[in-house]
Write a protein that holds these residues in place. Structure first.
Motif, PDB file in Angstrom:
ATOM      1  N   LYS A  62       0.812  -1.225   0.000  1.00 13.79           N
ATOM      2  CA  LYS A  62       0.000   0.000   0.000  1.00 13.79           C
ATOM      3  C   LYS A  62       0.842   1.270   0.000  1.00 13.79           C
ATOM      4  O   LYS A  62       0.576   2.195  -0.758  1.00 13.79           O
ATOM      5  N   ASN A  63       1.868   1.326   0.848  1.00 17.36           N
ATOM      6  CA  ASN A  63       2.648   2.552   0.998  1.00 17.36           C
ATOM      7  C   ASN A  63       4.140   2.395   0.734  1.00 17.36           C
ATOM      8  O   ASN A  63       4.900   3.331   0.962  1.00 17.36           O
ATOM      9  N   HIS A  64       4.551   1.215   0.313  1.00 16.08           N
ATOM     10  CA  HIS A  64       5.990   1.011   0.139  1.00 16.08           C
ATOM     11  C   HIS A  64       6.298  -0.101  -0.856  1.00 16.08           C
ATOM     12  O   HIS A  64       5.439  -0.890  -1.204  1.00 16.08           O
ATOM     13  N   ILE A  65       7.563  -0.108  -1.263  1.00 15.93           N
ATOM     14  CA  ILE A  65       8.152  -1.227  -1.995  1.00 15.93           C
ATOM     15  C   ILE A  65       8.976  -1.993  -0.971  1.00 15.93           C
ATOM     16  O   ILE A  65       9.821  -1.418  -0.273  1.00 15.93           O
ATOM     17  N   GLY A  66       8.720  -3.279  -0.860  1.00 12.99           N
ATOM     18  CA  GLY A  66       9.476  -4.111   0.066  1.00 12.99           C
ATOM     19  C   GLY A  66      10.614  -4.801  -0.666  1.00 12.99           C
ATOM     20  O   GLY A  66      10.439  -5.301  -1.775  1.00 12.99           O
ATOM     21  N   LEU A  67      11.781  -4.768  -0.043  1.00 14.00           N
ATOM     22  CA  LEU A  67      12.951  -5.474  -0.566  1.00 14.00           C
ATOM     23  C   LEU A  67      13.378  -6.443   0.525  1.00 14.00           C
ATOM     24  O   LEU A  67      13.504  -6.050   1.694  1.00 14.00           O
ATOM     25  N   TYR A  68      13.601  -7.688   0.165  1.00 12.67           N
ATOM     26  CA  TYR A  68      13.864  -8.736   1.143  1.00 12.67           C
ATOM     27  C   TYR A  68      15.205  -9.416   0.859  1.00 12.67           C
ATOM     28  O   TYR A  68      15.258 -10.477   0.237  1.00 12.67           O
ATOM     29  N   PRO A  69      16.297  -8.797   1.333  1.00  9.55           N
ATOM     30  CA  PRO A  69      17.623  -9.375   1.086  1.00  9.55           C
ATOM     31  C   PRO A  69      18.068 -10.367   2.162  1.00  9.55           C
ATOM     32  O   PRO A  69      19.118 -10.981   2.037  1.00  9.55           O
ATOM     33  N   GLY A  70      17.311 -10.476   3.240  1.00  9.97           N
ATOM     34  CA  GLY A  70      17.674 -11.369   4.337  1.00  9.97           C
ATOM     35  C   GLY A  70      18.311 -10.630   5.497  1.00  9.97           C
ATOM     36  O   GLY A  70      18.748  -9.486   5.385  1.00  9.97           O
ATOM     37  N   THR A  71      18.345 -11.299   6.623  1.00  5.84           N
ATOM     38  CA  THR A  71      18.811 -10.709   7.883  1.00  5.84           C
ATOM     39  C   THR A  71      20.272 -10.279   7.838  1.00  5.84           C
ATOM     40  O   THR A  71      20.619  -9.210   8.325  1.00  5.84           O
ATOM     41  N   GLU A  72      21.138 -11.107   7.256  1.00  5.03           N
ATOM     42  CA  GLU A  72      22.569 -10.773   7.221  1.00  5.03           C
ATOM     43  C   GLU A  72      22.814  -9.473   6.470  1.00  5.03           C
ATOM     44  O   GLU A  72      23.625  -8.645   6.893  1.00  5.03           O
ATOM     45  N   ALA A  73      22.142  -9.293   5.353  1.00  6.88           N
ATOM     46  CA  ALA A  73      22.313  -8.061   4.571  1.00  6.88           C
ATOM     47  C   ALA A  73      21.782  -6.851   5.343  1.00  6.88           C
ATOM     48  O   ALA A  73      22.405  -5.787   5.329  1.00  6.88           O
ATOM     49  N   ILE A  74      20.664  -7.011   6.013  1.00  9.09           N
ATOM     50  CA  ILE A  74      20.118  -5.913   6.827  1.00  9.09           C
ATOM     51  C   ILE A  74      21.137  -5.523   7.897  1.00  9.09           C
ATOM     52  O   ILE A  74      21.429  -4.341   8.103  1.00  9.09           O
ATOM     53  N   ASP A  75      21.678  -6.512   8.585  1.00  8.12           N
ATOM     54  CA  ASP A  75      22.677  -6.241   9.624  1.00  8.12           C
ATOM     55  C   ASP A  75      23.912  -5.554   9.042  1.00  8.12           C
ATOM     56  O   ASP A  75      24.453  -4.622   9.633  1.00  8.12           O
ATOM     57  N   TYR A  76      24.353  -5.999   7.879  1.00 11.92           N
ATOM     58  CA  TYR A  76      25.550  -5.448   7.250  1.00 11.92           C
ATOM     59  C   TYR A  76      25.354  -3.987   6.839  1.00 11.92           C
ATOM     60  O   TYR A  76      26.266  -3.173   6.964  1.00 11.92           O
ATOM     61  N   PHE A  77      24.170  -3.649   6.358  1.00 15.76           N
ATOM     62  CA  PHE A  77      23.893  -2.295   5.855  1.00 15.76           C
ATOM     63  C   PHE A  77      23.093  -1.438   6.837  1.00 15.76           C
ATOM     64  O   PHE A  77      22.515  -0.430   6.440  1.00 15.76           O
ATOM     65  N   ILE A  78      23.097  -1.805   8.096  1.00 19.93           N
ATOM     66  CA  ILE A  78      22.249  -1.130   9.080  1.00 19.93           C
ATOM     67  C   ILE A  78      22.455   0.387   9.102  1.00 19.93           C
ATOM     68  O   ILE A  78      21.492   1.143   9.222  1.00 19.93           O
ATOM     69  N   ASP A  79      23.681   0.852   8.963  1.00 22.27           N
ATOM     70  CA  ASP A  79      23.938   2.300   8.985  1.00 22.27           C
ATOM     71  C   ASP A  79      23.322   2.998   7.773  1.00 22.27           C
ATOM     72  O   ASP A  79      22.793   4.105   7.894  1.00 22.27           O
ATOM     73  N   GLU A  80      23.370   2.363   6.615  1.00 26.79           N
ATOM     74  CA  GLU A  80      22.822   2.954   5.396  1.00 26.79           C
ATOM     75  C   GLU A  80      21.295   2.892   5.351  1.00 26.79           C
ATOM     76  O   GLU A  80      20.662   3.554   4.538  1.00 26.79           O
ATOM     77  N   LEU A  81      20.707   2.096   6.223  1.00 26.81           N
ATOM     78  CA  LEU A  81      19.257   1.882   6.208  1.00 26.81           C
ATOM     79  C   LEU A  81      18.510   2.706   7.259  1.00 26.81           C
ATOM     80  O   LEU A  81      17.312   2.521   7.441  1.00 26.81           O
ATOM     81  N   GLN A  82      19.201   3.627   7.914  1.00 25.28           N
ATOM     82  CA  GLN A  82      18.585   4.398   8.992  1.00 25.28           C
ATOM     83  C   GLN A  82      17.385   5.224   8.546  1.00 25.28           C
ATOM     84  O   GLN A  82      16.506   5.519   9.352  1.00 25.28           O
ATOM     85  N   ASP A  83      17.318   5.592   7.275  1.00 24.96           N
ATOM     86  CA  ASP A  83      16.207   6.406   6.776  1.00 24.96           C
ATOM     87  C   ASP A  83      14.986   5.577   6.373  1.00 24.96           C
ATOM     88  O   ASP A  83      13.983   6.140   5.932  1.00 24.96           O
ATOM     89  N   TYR A  84      15.073   4.265   6.537  1.00 21.57           N
ATOM     90  CA  TYR A  84      13.999   3.386   6.082  1.00 21.57           C
ATOM     91  C   TYR A  84      13.495   2.507   7.220  1.00 21.57           C
ATOM     92  O   TYR A  84      14.239   2.189   8.146  1.00 21.57           O
ATOM     93  N   LYS A  85      12.249   2.116   7.104  1.00 16.77           N
ATOM     94  CA  LYS A  85      11.697   1.160   8.052  1.00 16.77           C
ATOM     95  C   LYS A  85      12.257  -0.211   7.684  1.00 16.77           C
ATOM     96  O   LYS A  85      12.214  -0.619   6.523  1.00 16.77           O
ATOM     97  N   ILE A  86      12.787  -0.899   8.672  1.00 18.02           N
ATOM     98  CA  ILE A  86      13.342  -2.230   8.445  1.00 18.02           C
ATOM     99  C   ILE A  86      12.781  -3.191   9.484  1.00 18.02           C
ATOM    100  O   ILE A  86      12.309  -2.786  10.546  1.00 18.02           O
TER     101      ILE A  86
END
Length: 115
Positions: A62-86
């Motif tokens: 409804k309000n977003h595009i979801g990207l699902y790279p997995g937990t390890e990728a989220i953890d690895y890019f956590i600093d770059e993802l601060q502007d997004y809901k994760i």
């Protein structure tokens, strides 16, 4: 009863034109980075499979595009993802913003190198 989605074309069929455009741009961007890939539908959303493994999933909501790279990728890019809901393994990119293609590029490279 909900109709089973069998391919990307069927997946995007029900979305408004502007969402179809975003989904197609994302699909094309990812496919260009993956010389050997198979775009399929898994978990009712588009999924790129590389060498028999699910590499990344994506979808429109409804309000977003979801990207699902997995937990390890989220953890690895956590600093770059601060502007997004994760959440665990998922990133939400708001529909009212441009997709961050440089970040998505880096995530795909990370996943390719990891696999």
């Amino acid at each position: 009863m909900k109709q089973k989605i069998e391919n990307f074309e069927n997946y995007v069929k029900g979305f408004p034109v502007e969402i179809k455009k975003i989904l197609n741009e994302l699909k094309d961007f990812i496919a260009e980075m993956l010389p050997e890939n198979n775009l399929t539908i898994k978990y009712a959303i588009p999924t790129f499979v590389v060498k028999g493994k699910n590499l990344i999933h994506f979808g429109a909501f409804k309000n977003h595009i979801g990207l699902y790279p997995g937990t390890e990728a989220i953890d690895y890019f956590i600093d770059e993802l601060q502007d997004y809901k994760i959440s665990k393994g998922a990133i939400q990119f708001p529909l009212n913003q441009q997709l961050p293609f440089p970040l998505i590029h880096d995530i795909i490279n990370y996943l390719l190198n990891k696999n």
